[in-house]
Design a protein around this motif. Structure first.
Motif, PDB file in Angstrom:
ATOM      1  N   VAL A  82     -11.038  -0.766  -5.989  1.00 26.74           N
ATOM      2  CA  VAL A  82     -11.180   0.202  -4.906  1.00 26.74           C
ATOM      3  C   VAL A  82     -10.551  -0.331  -3.626  1.00 26.74           C
ATOM      4  O   VAL A  82      -9.827   0.386  -2.921  1.00 26.74           O
ATOM      5  CB  VAL A  82     -12.672   0.532  -4.671  1.00 26.74           C
ATOM      6  CG1 VAL A  82     -12.860   1.276  -3.358  1.00 26.74           C
ATOM      7  CG2 VAL A  82     -13.222   1.355  -5.830  1.00 26.74           C
ATOM      8  N   ARG A  84      -8.156  -2.268  -3.227  1.00 27.77           N
ATOM      9  CA  ARG A  84      -6.695  -2.367  -3.260  1.00 27.77           C
ATOM     10  C   ARG A  84      -6.020  -1.102  -2.745  1.00 27.77           C
ATOM     11  O   ARG A  84      -4.808  -1.080  -2.551  1.00 27.77           O
ATOM     12  CB  ARG A  84      -6.211  -2.666  -4.688  1.00 27.77           C
ATOM     13  CG  ARG A  84      -6.273  -4.133  -5.059  1.00 27.77           C
ATOM     14  CD  ARG A  84      -5.396  -4.427  -6.257  1.00 27.77           C
ATOM     15  NE  ARG A  84      -5.853  -3.761  -7.463  1.00 27.77           N
ATOM     16  CZ  ARG A  84      -6.687  -4.300  -8.346  1.00 27.77           C
ATOM     17  NH1 ARG A  84      -7.156  -5.521  -8.158  1.00 27.77           N
ATOM     18  NH2 ARG A  84      -7.052  -3.627  -9.425  1.00 27.77           N
ATOM     19  N   ASP A  85      -6.785  -0.056  -2.556  1.00 28.57           N
ATOM     20  CA  ASP A  85      -6.217   1.172  -2.008  1.00 28.57           C
ATOM     21  C   ASP A  85      -5.560   0.846  -0.664  1.00 28.57           C
ATOM     22  O   ASP A  85      -6.162   0.184   0.182  1.00 28.57           O
ATOM     23  CB  ASP A  85      -7.320   2.225  -1.803  1.00 28.57           C
ATOM     24  CG  ASP A  85      -6.748   3.600  -1.491  1.00 28.57           C
ATOM     25  OD1 ASP A  85      -5.991   3.709  -0.518  1.00 28.57           O
ATOM     26  OD2 ASP A  85      -7.068   4.546  -2.225  1.00 28.57           O
ATOM     27  N   MET A  87      -5.332   2.317   1.891  1.00 25.85           N
ATOM     28  CA  MET A  87      -6.134   2.746   3.027  1.00 25.85           C
ATOM     29  C   MET A  87      -6.834   1.549   3.677  1.00 25.85           C
ATOM     30  O   MET A  87      -7.134   1.545   4.876  1.00 25.85           O
ATOM     31  CB  MET A  87      -7.164   3.771   2.557  1.00 25.85           C
ATOM     32  CG  MET A  87      -8.122   4.264   3.616  1.00 25.85           C
ATOM     33  SD  MET A  87      -9.179   5.607   3.009  1.00 25.85           S
ATOM     34  CE  MET A  87      -9.941   4.862   1.564  1.00 25.85           C
ATOM     35  N   TYR A 116     -16.289   6.375  -2.975  1.00 21.85           N
ATOM     36  CA  TYR A 116     -14.846   6.357  -3.185  1.00 21.85           C
ATOM     37  C   TYR A 116     -14.441   7.397  -4.228  1.00 21.85           C
ATOM     38  O   TYR A 116     -13.425   8.085  -4.072  1.00 21.85           O
ATOM     39  CB  TYR A 116     -14.392   4.972  -3.630  1.00 21.85           C
ATOM     40  CG  TYR A 116     -12.883   4.854  -3.751  1.00 21.85           C
ATOM     41  CD1 TYR A 116     -12.085   4.762  -2.620  1.00 21.85           C
ATOM     42  CD2 TYR A 116     -12.269   4.857  -4.998  1.00 21.85           C
ATOM     43  CE1 TYR A 116     -10.704   4.671  -2.720  1.00 21.85           C
ATOM     44  CE2 TYR A 116     -10.891   4.763  -5.109  1.00 21.85           C
ATOM     45  CZ  TYR A 116     -10.114   4.669  -3.970  1.00 21.85           C
ATOM     46  OH  TYR A 116      -8.756   4.584  -4.078  1.00 21.85           O
ATOM     47  N   ARG A 120     -11.936  10.480  -3.552  1.00 24.77           N
ATOM     48  CA  ARG A 120     -10.721  10.756  -4.304  1.00 24.77           C
ATOM     49  C   ARG A 120     -10.722  12.189  -4.843  1.00 24.77           C
ATOM     50  O   ARG A 120      -9.701  12.875  -4.808  1.00 24.77           O
ATOM     51  CB  ARG A 120     -10.583   9.766  -5.463  1.00 24.77           C
ATOM     52  CG  ARG A 120     -10.349   8.335  -5.029  1.00 24.77           C
ATOM     53  CD  ARG A 120      -9.061   8.164  -4.307  1.00 24.77           C
ATOM     54  NE  ARG A 120      -7.907   8.393  -5.164  1.00 24.77           N
ATOM     55  CZ  ARG A 120      -6.650   8.454  -4.738  1.00 24.77           C
ATOM     56  NH1 ARG A 120      -6.394   8.356  -3.448  1.00 24.77           N
ATOM     57  NH2 ARG A 120      -5.661   8.653  -5.579  1.00 24.77           N
ATOM     58  N   PRO A 373      -2.402   3.634  -6.280  1.00 26.92           N
ATOM     59  CA  PRO A 373      -2.907   2.955  -5.079  1.00 26.92           C
ATOM     60  C   PRO A 373      -4.244   2.254  -5.270  1.00 26.92           C
ATOM     61  O   PRO A 373      -4.538   1.268  -4.601  1.00 26.92           O
ATOM     62  CB  PRO A 373      -3.026   4.089  -4.057  1.00 26.92           C
ATOM     63  CG  PRO A 373      -1.984   5.064  -4.473  1.00 26.92           C
ATOM     64  CD  PRO A 373      -2.003   5.023  -5.980  1.00 26.92           C
ATOM     65  N   ASP A 374      -5.100   2.753  -6.195  1.00 26.86           N
ATOM     66  CA  ASP A 374      -6.393   2.119  -6.399  1.00 26.86           C
ATOM     67  C   ASP A 374      -6.340   0.978  -7.400  1.00 26.86           C
ATOM     68  O   ASP A 374      -7.371   0.419  -7.764  1.00 26.86           O
ATOM     69  CB  ASP A 374      -7.436   3.154  -6.854  1.00 26.86           C
ATOM     70  CG  ASP A 374      -7.073   3.799  -8.185  1.00 26.86           C
ATOM     71  OD1 ASP A 374      -6.024   3.436  -8.757  1.00 26.86           O
ATOM     72  OD2 ASP A 374      -7.840   4.659  -8.644  1.00 26.86           O
ATOM     73  N   GLY A 428       2.177   7.096  -6.385  1.00 28.04           N
ATOM     74  CA  GLY A 428       0.994   7.818  -5.927  1.00 28.04           C
ATOM     75  C   GLY A 428       0.822   9.086  -6.740  1.00 28.04           C
ATOM     76  O   GLY A 428       1.747   9.528  -7.428  1.00 28.04           O
ATOM     77  N   CYS A 434      -1.361   9.677  -1.188  1.00 29.44           N
ATOM     78  CA  CYS A 434      -0.929   8.279  -1.256  1.00 29.44           C
ATOM     79  C   CYS A 434      -0.906   7.665   0.142  1.00 29.44           C
ATOM     80  O   CYS A 434      -0.234   8.175   1.040  1.00 29.44           O
ATOM     81  CB  CYS A 434       0.456   8.203  -1.896  1.00 29.44           C
ATOM     82  SG  CYS A 434       1.069   6.507  -2.062  1.00 29.44           S
ATOM     83  N   HIS A 435      -1.617   6.559   0.304  1.00 27.13           N
ATOM     84  CA  HIS A 435      -1.712   5.912   1.622  1.00 27.13           C
ATOM     85  C   HIS A 435      -0.785   4.706   1.734  1.00 27.13           C
ATOM     86  O   HIS A 435      -1.008   3.832   2.568  1.00 27.13           O
ATOM     87  CB  HIS A 435      -3.160   5.501   1.902  1.00 27.13           C
ATOM     88  CG  HIS A 435      -4.039   6.660   2.247  1.00 27.13           C
ATOM     89  ND1 HIS A 435      -4.305   7.054   3.543  1.00 27.13           N
ATOM     90  CD2 HIS A 435      -4.699   7.548   1.461  1.00 27.13           C
ATOM     91  CE1 HIS A 435      -5.100   8.111   3.547  1.00 27.13           C
ATOM     92  NE2 HIS A 435      -5.355   8.428   2.290  1.00 27.13           N
ATOM     93  N   ARG A 436       0.255   4.642   0.895  1.00 26.48           N
ATOM     94  CA  ARG A 436       1.238   3.564   1.023  1.00 26.48           C
ATOM     95  C   ARG A 436       2.171   3.921   2.190  1.00 26.48           C
ATOM     96  O   ARG A 436       3.158   4.643   2.025  1.00 26.48           O
ATOM     97  CB  ARG A 436       2.021   3.400  -0.272  1.00 26.48           C
ATOM     98  CG  ARG A 436       1.194   2.804  -1.414  1.00 26.48           C
ATOM     99  CD  ARG A 436       2.100   2.443  -2.580  1.00 26.48           C
ATOM    100  NE  ARG A 436       1.386   1.676  -3.575  1.00 26.48           N
ATOM    101  CZ  ARG A 436       0.883   2.180  -4.701  1.00 26.48           C
ATOM    102  NH1 ARG A 436       1.021   3.465  -4.955  1.00 26.48           N
ATOM    103  NH2 ARG A 436       0.257   1.405  -5.565  1.00 26.48           N
TER     104      ARG A 436
END
Length: 468
Positions: A82, A84-85, A87, A116, A120, A373-374, A428, A434-436
């Motif tokens: 989690v 690793r997201d 965000m 979380y 999502r 992302p997660d 994503g 996607c929060h990259r």
């Protein structure tokens, strides 16, 4: 004398006590220890000794292994996934602190995992609503007959064991696919005729009941011909089995019901051509080599890929797959999810996923490791397929299909031989989710991030975001 291994089970002991409706003093009296010692055990200030573990198991009639099992690593892994997201990328989260929280505060970890997951799911729903608004859609999408048919299949994981069984028995009596035409003639009095496309007037298959003829366009290749013959056979002999699958369902429209019946008839046709038992055995023997399986069963690449998503019959399960078919513009014409691969219904997929790039290399199987992302990892194979054609100037459509499985299942596929997944592509679900922040392929900002426009600086990514 061997030294006893220290076992810290504080959070589990606390949950156990609460589940039993006991106070710390109650547990202390039952076990013959002090209430303060129970408090130390629950806060992981003291380990649970072997003697106390046995007393606990005997007193409350519990499984010793269930009490002593160490969940710390599992909780830590889930929490790390989690965190690793992207965000959380700007928050310093030392691994030792994460491990400490996972080991000593499992209730907090459970709460965060639930939050979380809810986050999502809400992000997916919000992305869908945002795309609907941009496309001029709305609540009517829920009544879309295509989506209703897709939901029907998804709710059953695209697996219908009863339909598989009757189709398998039928296939055993017929033999190879090349004999279906003989079966139609001998059992139903149907003559199969192949006619030029201009005579068929745009139809691929036409059942002329009065003349007792099944007309097929001669533009079909062998795999397409076999499938259309099997489909007609399904409509003739498996109507009761197909109807049984939808009995009791309340569809919102006749179109939704017809589309669902058509999907089930297609399922039955594939089950006749690729009977569950024989196909499942061949899948393991050939290590999910789609092209080799297509040659073995006289079917197409797409037909085999589609059939692979249905192999979840209880007791005879195979690798669960996510299946997607898209056109060069990214429009999704078919999808089935059996691998837990998140995919937004609207808004476009990730352009970094190879399924959108294989049009550059027609008919070539492209493999790719994917990382969301997660932290979830998947393995993907993608290839183009062609519909139509069959003659000079005949219209045809190029599409791409992808099969995706969880990374831990990839070793069973011939396509992943010699690969470790170390070079996974960060993708994503959709740009809105996607929060990259540094992704140069981004087409839209993620939901919930504040865009910062700067007249003096320009990043490589299309958007700049506030740190918060």
């Amino acid at each position: 004398m061997a030294r006893e291994r220290s076992v810290y089970v504080g959070p589990r002991l606390r949950r156990l006590r609460r589940d039993l409706g006991l106070k710390q003093s109650d547990v202390a009296n039952d076990l013959g220890i002090s209430a303060s010692y129970v408090a130390l055990l629950e806060s992981n200030q003291r380990p649970l000794t072997a003697d106390l573990l046995l007393r606990l198991a005997r007193t409350y009639r519990l499984d010793v292994s269930a009490i002593a099992r160490d969940d710390g690593d599992d909780y830590a892994a889930r929490l790390r996934a989690v965190l690793r997201d992207p965000m959380f990328a700007d928050i310093e989260l030392p691994p030792l602190e994460v491990a400490d929280v996972a080991a000593n505060y499992t209730g907090v970890v459970d709460a965060m995992l639930r939050l979380y997951t809810a986050y999502r799911e809400e992000q997916l729903a919000l992305a869908d609503r945002t795309a609907d608004a941009a496309d001029g859609g709305g609540p009517a999408d829920d009544r879309d007959p295509v989506n209703e048919a897709r939901r029907f299949l998804a709710a059953r994981r695209n697996c219908f064991p009863a339909l598989d069984e009757v189709a398998e028995k039928l296939a055993e009596g017929i033999g190879p696919a090349a004999r279906i035409a003989d079966h139609l003639r001998s059992c139903h009095g149907l003559r199969v005729r192949r006619l030029p496309p201009d005579v068929m007037a745009g139809f691929t298959r036409r059942f002329d009941k009065h003349r007792e003829e099944l007309l097929l366009t001669d533009a079909l290749d062998t795999a397409g011909t076999h499938f259309q013959l099997a489909l007609q056979l399904a409509y003739l002999e498996l109507t009761d089995a197909i109807a049984a699958e939808t009995r009791g369902m309340a569809f919102t429209s006749d179109s939704a019901e017809r589309l669902t019946r058509r999907a089930l008839a297609n399922y039955a046709a594939a089950a006749i051509l690729m009977p569950y038992g024989a196909f499942a055995r061949a899948v393991e023997a050939r290590r999910y080599d789609v092209e080799a399986l297509a040659r073995q069963f006289g079917t197409s690449f797409e037909q085999v890929a589609h059939r692979l998503t249905t192999l979840q019959k209880p007791g005879q399960e195979r690798v669960p797959f996510f299946f997607l078919r898209v056109d060069p513009a990214g429009n999704v014409s078919k999808r089935f999810d059996g691998a837990g691969f998140p995919f937004a219904r609207h808004g476009g997929g990730c352009p970094l996923w190879s399924v959108h790039l294989v049009f550059r290399t027609p008919r070539e199987v492209v493999t790719q490791w994917l990382e969301l992302p997660d932290g979830q990892r998947f393995f993907s194979i993608a290839r183009t397929v062609t519909a139509g054609g069959g003659g000079h100037g005949a219209p045809k459509t190029e599409r791409a299909i992808a099969l995706v499985c969880a990374a831990e299942q990839a070793h069973r596929l011939v396509y992943a031989a010699g690969q470790t997944g170390a070079d996974a592509t960060p993708i994503g679900v959709a740009c809105r989710l996607c929060h990259r922040a540094a992704c140069a392929a981004r087409s839209a900002p993620p939901i919930g991030r504040q865009i910062v426009a700067d007249d003096y600086l320009r990043t490589n990514a299309p958007f700049g975001f506030a740190d918060g």
